[in-house]
Design a protein around this motif. Structure first.
Motif, short mmCIF file in Angstrom:
data_model
loop_
_atom_site.label_atom_id
_atom_site.label_comp_id
_atom_site.label_asym_id
_atom_site.label_seq_id
_atom_site.Cartn_x
_atom_site.Cartn_y
_atom_site.Cartn_z
N ASN A 4 0.84 -1.20 0.00
CA ASN A 4 0.00 0.00 0.00
C ASN A 4 0.87 1.25 0.00
OD1 ASN A 4 -1.83 2.08 0.51
ND2 ASN A 4 -3.15 0.78 1.74
N LEU A 5 0.88 1.93 -1.15
CA LEU A 5 1.64 3.17 -1.30
C LEU A 5 0.70 4.37 -1.48
CD1 LEU A 5 4.50 1.84 -3.60
CD2 LEU A 5 4.77 2.70 -1.28
N ILE A 6 -0.55 4.21 -1.04
CA ILE A 6 -1.55 5.26 -1.19
C ILE A 6 -1.19 6.48 -0.34
CG2 ILE A 6 -3.94 5.87 -0.62
CD1 ILE A 6 -4.75 3.08 -1.61
N THR A 9 -0.49 7.53 5.82
CA THR A 9 -1.50 7.44 6.89
C THR A 9 -2.01 6.01 7.09
OG1 THR A 9 -3.29 7.90 5.33
CG2 THR A 9 -2.30 9.79 6.44
N VAL A 10 -1.52 5.06 6.31
CA VAL A 10 -2.07 3.70 6.35
C VAL A 10 -1.34 2.80 7.34
CG1 VAL A 10 -2.78 3.87 3.92
CG2 VAL A 10 -0.57 2.83 4.48
N THR A 11 -0.36 3.33 8.06
CA THR A 11 0.47 2.51 8.94
C THR A 11 -0.29 2.02 10.17
OG1 THR A 11 1.26 4.48 10.07
CG2 THR A 11 2.59 3.67 8.24
N LYS A 12 0.18 0.91 10.71
CA LYS A 12 -0.33 0.36 11.97
C LYS A 12 0.72 0.59 13.07
CE LYS A 12 -3.85 -1.90 9.88
NZ LYS A 12 -3.47 -1.79 8.46
N PRO A 13 0.30 0.73 14.32
CA PRO A 13 1.27 0.91 15.40
C PRO A 13 2.22 -0.29 15.50
CG PRO A 13 -0.94 1.44 16.16
CD PRO A 13 -1.09 0.81 14.81
N LEU A 203 5.27 9.62 11.25
CA LEU A 203 5.66 9.08 12.55
C LEU A 203 4.90 7.81 12.92
CD1 LEU A 203 6.33 12.21 14.78
CD2 LEU A 203 7.75 11.11 13.05
N GLY A 204 3.87 7.47 12.14
CA GLY A 204 3.24 6.15 12.28
C GLY A 204 2.23 5.99 13.39
N CYS A 205 1.72 7.09 13.96
CA CYS A 205 0.69 6.96 15.01
C CYS A 205 -0.67 6.69 14.38
CB CYS A 205 0.61 8.24 15.82
SG CYS A 205 2.09 8.60 16.76
N PRO A 206 -1.58 6.05 15.13
CA PRO A 206 -2.90 5.76 14.58
C PRO A 206 -3.79 6.99 14.48
CG PRO A 206 -2.76 4.96 16.83
CD PRO A 206 -1.38 5.41 16.45
N VAL A 207 -3.58 7.98 15.34
CA VAL A 207 -4.44 9.16 15.42
C VAL A 207 -3.62 10.32 15.94
CG1 VAL A 207 -6.46 10.20 16.56
CG2 VAL A 207 -6.53 7.78 15.94
N GLY A 208 -3.93 11.54 15.48
CA GLY A 208 -3.48 12.71 16.22
C GLY A 208 -2.62 13.72 15.52
N SER A 209 -2.87 14.98 15.85
CA SER A 209 -2.05 16.12 15.46
C SER A 209 -1.95 17.06 16.65
CB SER A 209 -2.68 16.85 14.27
OG SER A 209 -2.56 16.09 13.09
N VAL A 210 -0.97 17.95 16.59
CA VAL A 210 -0.76 18.90 17.68
C VAL A 210 -0.63 20.30 17.08
CG1 VAL A 210 0.69 19.57 19.64
CG2 VAL A 210 0.40 17.15 19.07
N MET A 323 6.46 3.81 7.11
CA MET A 323 7.02 2.81 8.03
C MET A 323 6.69 1.38 7.65
SD MET A 323 6.46 4.28 11.87
CE MET A 323 6.93 2.68 12.49
N ASP A 324 5.47 1.15 7.18
CA ASP A 324 5.03 -0.22 6.90
C ASP A 324 5.38 -0.68 5.48
OD1 ASP A 324 4.04 -0.05 9.42
OD2 ASP A 324 1.94 -0.32 8.90
N TYR A 325 6.07 0.17 4.72
CA TYR A 325 6.56 -0.20 3.39
C TYR A 325 7.98 -0.74 3.60
CZ TYR A 325 8.09 0.41 -1.50
OH TYR A 325 8.60 0.23 -2.76
N THR A 326 8.10 -2.05 3.62
CA THR A 326 9.33 -2.71 4.04
C THR A 326 10.34 -2.83 2.89
OG1 THR A 326 8.47 -4.90 3.45
CG2 THR A 326 8.00 -4.09 5.69
N VAL A 327 11.55 -3.26 3.25
CA VAL A 327 12.60 -3.51 2.25
C VAL A 327 12.12 -4.55 1.24
CG1 VAL A 327 14.93 -4.39 1.90
CG2 VAL A 327 14.45 -2.87 3.83
N GLU A 328 11.47 -5.61 1.73
CA GLU A 328 10.96 -6.65 0.83
C GLU A 328 9.92 -6.09 -0.14
OE1 GLU A 328 8.72 -11.04 1.03
OE2 GLU A 328 8.99 -9.85 2.86
N MET A 329 8.99 -5.29 0.38
CA MET A 329 7.98 -4.67 -0.47
C MET A 329 8.62 -3.76 -1.52
SD MET A 329 5.08 -3.58 2.30
CE MET A 329 4.14 -4.79 3.24
N HIS A 330 9.65 -3.03 -1.08
CA HIS A 330 10.34 -2.10 -1.98
C HIS A 330 11.02 -2.86 -3.13
CE1 HIS A 330 12.22 1.57 -3.20
NE2 HIS A 330 13.44 1.17 -2.92
N THR A 331 11.65 -3.97 -2.79
CA THR A 331 12.33 -4.79 -3.81
C THR A 331 11.32 -5.32 -4.83
OG1 THR A 331 14.00 -5.46 -2.19
CG2 THR A 331 13.78 -6.83 -4.16
#
Length: 340
Positions: A4-6, A9-13, A203-210, A323-331
């Motif tokens: 998922n390269l959309i 914001t799609v990352t999981k904690p 930064l990979g958080c599920p929710v939030g801005s400051v 963050m969730d786009y790994t080296v394997e996915m990139h290859t």
């Protein structure tokens, strides 16, 4: 394997972030009694060298609150034509604040001090809206993750001071700019009146801005957040993710930037790709040569290989590393691109 390269914001904690969340000390933040929310707000304010901060459910709400602080109905906000506050916040500037946007034709979402000054309406000419705020976005989303020249931001600051205008930074992906340009939060805190930063993108958080600013501005923001329905209760569970991310996930953004650059190079090598915007951070925006292949066929080819990206309209496509786009996915993605 789904790739998922959309968006970032799609990352999981991560497991470590989940641990921090589930072990958070919480209270009721509507009464300002959540210790973890209070700790996050103090941490971000200190990072930027600003007086106070306020936690929000979303970057859009943080931006809209800042605009409301700086303007009155009938006022005008100067921003670039690519600005997120104009293109992707549901018309909130007009709906929430009764203000309008004066759009500047900048470069990749970035305008010059001269353009800003030229866009200011004469304050004694009551036929035109009163210019009250200049809003900047760094990095620029629609501009392909481009980073502003800090000297230009400083020159724009001088314009806002000369004309007594507010100066807001939509820093949804400011963390990316800080890493890419080797800049510091304090530099930005010294320049802007208000700054919003997202925790739920790079930064990979599920929710939030400051939102950060003066103590007075954040007291106003607290009331506006209430009106917008943004008060949350035991939100410390979410704030704990933000504290963990700030402590652990900023420097790793360089990995996302490296992979994005490699994707840009791979796309540039394809005959079906007409143009790739320069890649500075984690966003790759490109155009298909529709004489060679349709945009739909290109997207379908990726989808056949379980790779998802997004169209931004006007013939532009976007990939965002995270963050969730790994080296394997990139290859795998680089190999698939070579076959198109």
């Amino acid at each position: 394997m789904e790739i998922n390269l959309i968006s970032d914001t799609v990352t999981k904690p991560t497991a470590e972030m989940m641990y921090a969340m589930t072990h958070a000390d919480v209270g009721d933040d509507v009464f300002k009694n959540d210790p973890t929310i209070n700790a996050l707000e103090a941490k971000v304010a200190q990072l930027f060298g600003m007086e106070a901060a306020l936690y929000f459910p979303s970057g859009t709400m943080a931006n809209q609150t800042a605009i409301k602080i700086h303007t009155q109905p009938g006022d005008q906000v100067i921003c670039d034509k690519y600005a997120h506050i104009f293109n992707y916040e549901g018309g909130g500037v007009s709906f929430n604040s009764g203000a309008s946007c004066k759009l500047v034709d900048g470069h990749r979402g970035m305008m010059t001090a001269e353009q800003v000054e030229a866009a200011i309406n004469p304050p004694d000419f009551y036929h035109s809206p009163l210019t009250r705020l200049v809003a900047i976005e760094n990095t620029t989303n629609k501009g392909g993750g481009a980073c502003w020249d800090f000297e230009e931001l400083t020159r724009i600051k001088a314009v806002t001071q000369k004309h007594n205008l507010g100066y807001h930074l939509d820093g949804a992906r400011l963390w990316n700019a800080l890493v890419a340009k080797k800049e510091t939060p304090e530099q930005y805190g010294a320049l802007f009146d208000t700054i919003s930063v997202c925790l739920s993108k790079g930064l990979g958080c599920p929710v939030g801005s400051v939102l950060v600013g003066t103590e007075e501005a954040m007291l106003k923001a607290l009331r506006i957040r209430k009106i917008f329905g943004g008060g949350m209760r035991q939100a410390g569970f979410l704030a704990a993710a933000g504290i963990y991310a700030i402590d652990n996930h900023i420097e790793r953004l360089a990995d996302d930037h490296k992979r994005a650059k490699e994707l840009g190079e791979a796309l540039n090598a394809l005959k079906v790709v007409k143009k790739v915007e320069p890649v500075e951070t984690n966003i790759v925006i490109f155009e298909i040569d529709t004489h060679t292949m349709s945009e739909a066929d290109f997207l379908a080819k990726l989808k056949e290989n379980n790779i998802s990206i997004i169209g931004m309209g006007q013939g532009k496509l976007r990939m965002v590393t995270h963050m969730d786009y790994t080296v394997e996915m990139h290859t795998i993605t680089l190999a698939i691109l070579k076959t198109i």
